[in-house]
Design a protein around this motif. Structure first.
Motif, PDB file in Angstrom:
ATOM      1  N   LYS A 186       1.119   5.831   1.530  1.00  0.00           N
ATOM      2  CA  LYS A 186       1.613   4.488   1.850  1.00  0.00           C
ATOM      3  C   LYS A 186       2.646   4.086   0.801  1.00  0.00           C
ATOM      4  CE  LYS A 186      -2.690   2.859   4.007  1.00  0.00           C
ATOM      5  NZ  LYS A 186      -2.170   2.570   5.354  1.00  0.00           N
ATOM      6  N   PHE A 234       5.682  -6.272  10.678  1.00  0.00           N
ATOM      7  CA  PHE A 234       4.776  -7.403  10.462  1.00  0.00           C
ATOM      8  C   PHE A 234       3.965  -7.292   9.182  1.00  0.00           C
ATOM      9  CE2 PHE A 234       4.424  -7.681  15.379  1.00  0.00           C
ATOM     10  CZ  PHE A 234       5.653  -8.311  15.440  1.00  0.00           C
ATOM     11  N   ASN A 235       3.881  -6.107   8.601  1.00  0.00           N
ATOM     12  CA  ASN A 235       3.084  -5.900   7.395  1.00  0.00           C
ATOM     13  C   ASN A 235       3.918  -5.175   6.341  1.00  0.00           C
ATOM     14  OD1 ASN A 235       0.058  -6.624   7.932  1.00  0.00           O
ATOM     15  ND2 ASN A 235       0.779  -5.633   9.811  1.00  0.00           N
ATOM     16  N   SER A 269       7.017  -1.041   8.902  1.00  0.00           N
ATOM     17  CA  SER A 269       6.380  -2.106   9.673  1.00  0.00           C
ATOM     18  C   SER A 269       7.299  -3.307   9.820  1.00  0.00           C
ATOM     19  CB  SER A 269       5.083  -2.552   8.991  1.00  0.00           C
ATOM     20  OG  SER A 269       4.468  -3.620   9.703  1.00  0.00           O
ATOM     21  N   PRO A 276      -1.554  -0.416  10.830  1.00  0.00           N
ATOM     22  CA  PRO A 276      -1.565  -1.876  10.762  1.00  0.00           C
ATOM     23  C   PRO A 276      -0.675  -2.475  11.854  1.00  0.00           C
ATOM     24  CG  PRO A 276      -1.333  -0.950   8.570  1.00  0.00           C
ATOM     25  CD  PRO A 276      -1.186   0.197   9.536  1.00  0.00           C
ATOM     26  N   ASN A 277      -0.920  -3.703  12.195  1.00  0.00           N
ATOM     27  CA  ASN A 277      -0.209  -4.355  13.290  1.00  0.00           C
ATOM     28  C   ASN A 277       1.303  -4.367  13.065  1.00  0.00           C
ATOM     29  OD1 ASN A 277      -0.159  -5.804  15.741  1.00  0.00           O
ATOM     30  ND2 ASN A 277       0.092  -7.723  14.633  1.00  0.00           N
ATOM     31  N   PRO A 314       7.863  -8.015   4.694  1.00  0.00           N
ATOM     32  CA  PRO A 314       7.218  -7.454   5.886  1.00  0.00           C
ATOM     33  C   PRO A 314       8.136  -6.878   6.958  1.00  0.00           C
ATOM     34  CG  PRO A 314       6.296  -9.609   5.344  1.00  0.00           C
ATOM     35  CD  PRO A 314       7.520  -9.429   4.514  1.00  0.00           C
ATOM     36  N   ASN A 321      -0.664  -2.059  17.522  1.00  0.00           N
ATOM     37  CA  ASN A 321      -0.972  -1.512  16.201  1.00  0.00           C
ATOM     38  C   ASN A 321      -1.053   0.009  16.197  1.00  0.00           C
ATOM     39  OD1 ASN A 321      -3.289  -1.292  17.709  1.00  0.00           O
ATOM     40  ND2 ASN A 321      -4.674  -1.789  16.025  1.00  0.00           N
ATOM     41  N   GLU A 348       4.177  -2.587   4.525  1.00  0.00           N
ATOM     42  CA  GLU A 348       3.852  -1.229   4.127  1.00  0.00           C
ATOM     43  C   GLU A 348       4.499  -0.203   5.051  1.00  0.00           C
ATOM     44  OE1 GLU A 348      -0.518  -1.181   4.493  1.00  0.00           O
ATOM     45  OE2 GLU A 348      -0.264   0.448   5.938  1.00  0.00           O
TER      46      GLU A 348
END
Length: 503
Positions: free
Chosen positions: A206, A189-190, A187, A168-169, A212, A149, A192
């Protein structure tokens, strides 16, 4: 010798000043002078299953050799293995003298001297890093540690980690505003993108990703836009590179949308996007987002990077083991160059080799008189070029539209075994499937699963397996031969084949 070197240097100086009427290629500033294609330039490809970096002279689109960073399977299964594994990401320094190569499986960043092809240093970072890029001032190297992360920030002189930027991760990739003010980190995995101030490493903005999984991001040289790809949903998203970082456009592009990069030429500024599931490059204007070209290429196009003058882009074909060169004014393929196994990131580095040639047929000579340094520390392609290719298509009649989006399969030779990679398309989104052996070419009979997977929201997936698969599907006797198929279900309960190995 001295007279020859002075003459060669003069010729090079003249060629560098004769730049076209446009300027500023990614990832640099729009005001940066263009650098015409020459024997001083290099194209590099990071190759995931041969654990090599291919080195190409773009002046004649010739493979010079490979930098071997690791061994193929199963040697890399050993607990005493010391090489790199899953060579994948790539960036280069602003002075064009250092290449940073990320290996996902060995958690490493390998720094290579572009003039000698020699490894200068290897830094080990956190779990499953993805990409590494130098900041525009050349003082730091940011490494996205996708399995954790944070971004690992390395000192570009000592190559040691100086700090971490918590996110984030699953940070996937980063790129910088050409003026060196912001870092943009998407990202995997997320949903954003985080915008980070280079001055103090603070998050200052952001952007919401439409889905994702972002594998790649690019900033326009004029500093106005950031483009990124969404591999899971087959989209490209664009946002304003300056506060408040407003989303400008989201476009549907196609299954397995891989990488994007920016090209400036006499016709304007364009985004080139590799669409792995359609085996094509899509070209968009950056002023009104209209699609102006679709360029058919080989199987599973992945990494892409422009030449120093924007006259070409180079594309890695992951399931064809080639680099494709494209003329950006005509938007047509002008060369295909065989390279190592499963190219991922591609980098075009202008003036990577500070030598000189009297002509295109003579060996490179650097200013200290050393002959032919362009092949120093390079090896022949060898086993890294051994791959079997075929396609899988819908069971039954194959229509032209189905053939365009058919699943491509590569069997990357590792000696007695192969790494199988299937770029699966044309299935139901978010459904469970198996890759299996069938006793008959039409996919009927008792199926033997070898890998299970779930499709993404665009009905696609990348599927891998390892074993002596080529011997089973190509070289076996008729009574023992098997055929690859895809069927819905799981390894416990398998349905009827929906895709079969094409003749």
């Amino acid at each position: 010798m001295r007279r020859f070197l002075m003459l060669a240097t003069s010729v090079v100086t003249l060629s560098l000043t004769a730049a076209p009427g446009w300027s500023g290629q990614a990832p640099g500033l729009a005001s940066t002078p263009d650098i015409p294609v020459s024997h001083h330039d290099r194209v590099y490809a990071a190759e995931q299953f041969s654990n090599t970096v291919s080195v190409i002279d773009p002046a004649d689109n010739k493979l010079l050799g490979v930098i071997r960073l690791g061994a193929p399977s199963p040697a890399n299964f050993s607990p005493l293995y010391k090489g790199q594994l899953l060579v994948h990401g790539m960036g280069y320094s602003p002075d064009h003298r250092t290449l940073a190569v990320v290996s996902i499986g060995s958690n490493s960043v390998t720094f290579i001297d572009t003039a000698t092809n020699a490894v200068k240093h290897t830094t080990y970072v956190g779990r499953s890093p993805h990409e590494a890029f130098f900041t525009p001032d050349g003082k730091e190297v940011w490494v996205t540690v996708r399995g954790e992360n944070y971004v690992s920030v390395l000192d570009a002189t000592t190559y040691s980690e100086k700090t971490r930027i918590a996110l984030p991760n699953g940070p996937g990739m980063q790129i910088f505003s050409p003026d060196g003010k912001y870092g943009y980190v998407c990202s995997s995995f997320n949903p954003e993108v985080d915008i980070i101030s280079l001055a103090d490493h603070a998050i200052v903005g952001k952007v919401v990703q439409a889905s994702p999984f972002c594998p790649d991001i690019a900033a326009t040289p004029d500093g106005s836009q950031v483009w990124f790809t969404l591999k899971d949903t087959g989209k490209v998203e664009v946002f304003d590179a300056r506060p408040p970082f407003t989303v400008l456009k989201i476009m549907d592009t196609g299954p397995i949308t891989n990488h994007v990069n920016i090209v400036r030429n006499a016709n304007g500024q364009f985004a080139y996007v590799t669409i792995g599931g359609l085996n094509e490059i899509q070209v968009y204007r950056t002023d009104d987002f209209t699609k102006v070209a679709t360029i058919p290429v080989g199987k599973l196009p992945h990494g892409i990077w422009p030449s120093g003058d924007g006259s070409r882009v180079y594309v890695g074909l992951e399931n064809d083991d080639q680099i494709t060169a494209i003329d950006t004014l005509a938007n047509r393929v002008i060369a295909n160059i065989p390279i190592g196994q499963a190219p991922q990131a591609v980098a075009y580095v202008p003036n990577a080799m500070p030598g000189a040639r009297a002509s295109g047929n003579e060996p490179m000579t650097v200013l200290d008189g050393t002959a032919n340094p362009e092949t120093d520390n390079l090896q022949q392609l060898g086993l890294a070029g051994e791959v079997a290719h075929f396609t899988m298509a819908p069971a039954g009649a194959i229509t032209p539209s189905a053939a365009k989006s058919s699943t491509s399969v590569s069997l990357f030779d590792q000696g007695l075994s192969q790494v199988l990679q299937a770029a699966v398309t044309g299935l139901e989104p978010r459904h469970s499937y198996v890759l299996a052996f069938a006793p008959k070419a039409n996919g009927s009979g008792n199926l033997e699963p070898i890998a299970s997977f779930m499709t993404n929201p665009s009905g696609a997936a990348i599927v891998n397996a390892l074993g002596p698969i080529r011997q089973i599907v190509q070289g076996a006797a008729p009574d023992s031969r098997r055929y690859l198929v895809i069927a819905p279900g799981s390894t416990i309960e398998v349905g009827k084949a929906v895709q079969v190995q094409a003749p």
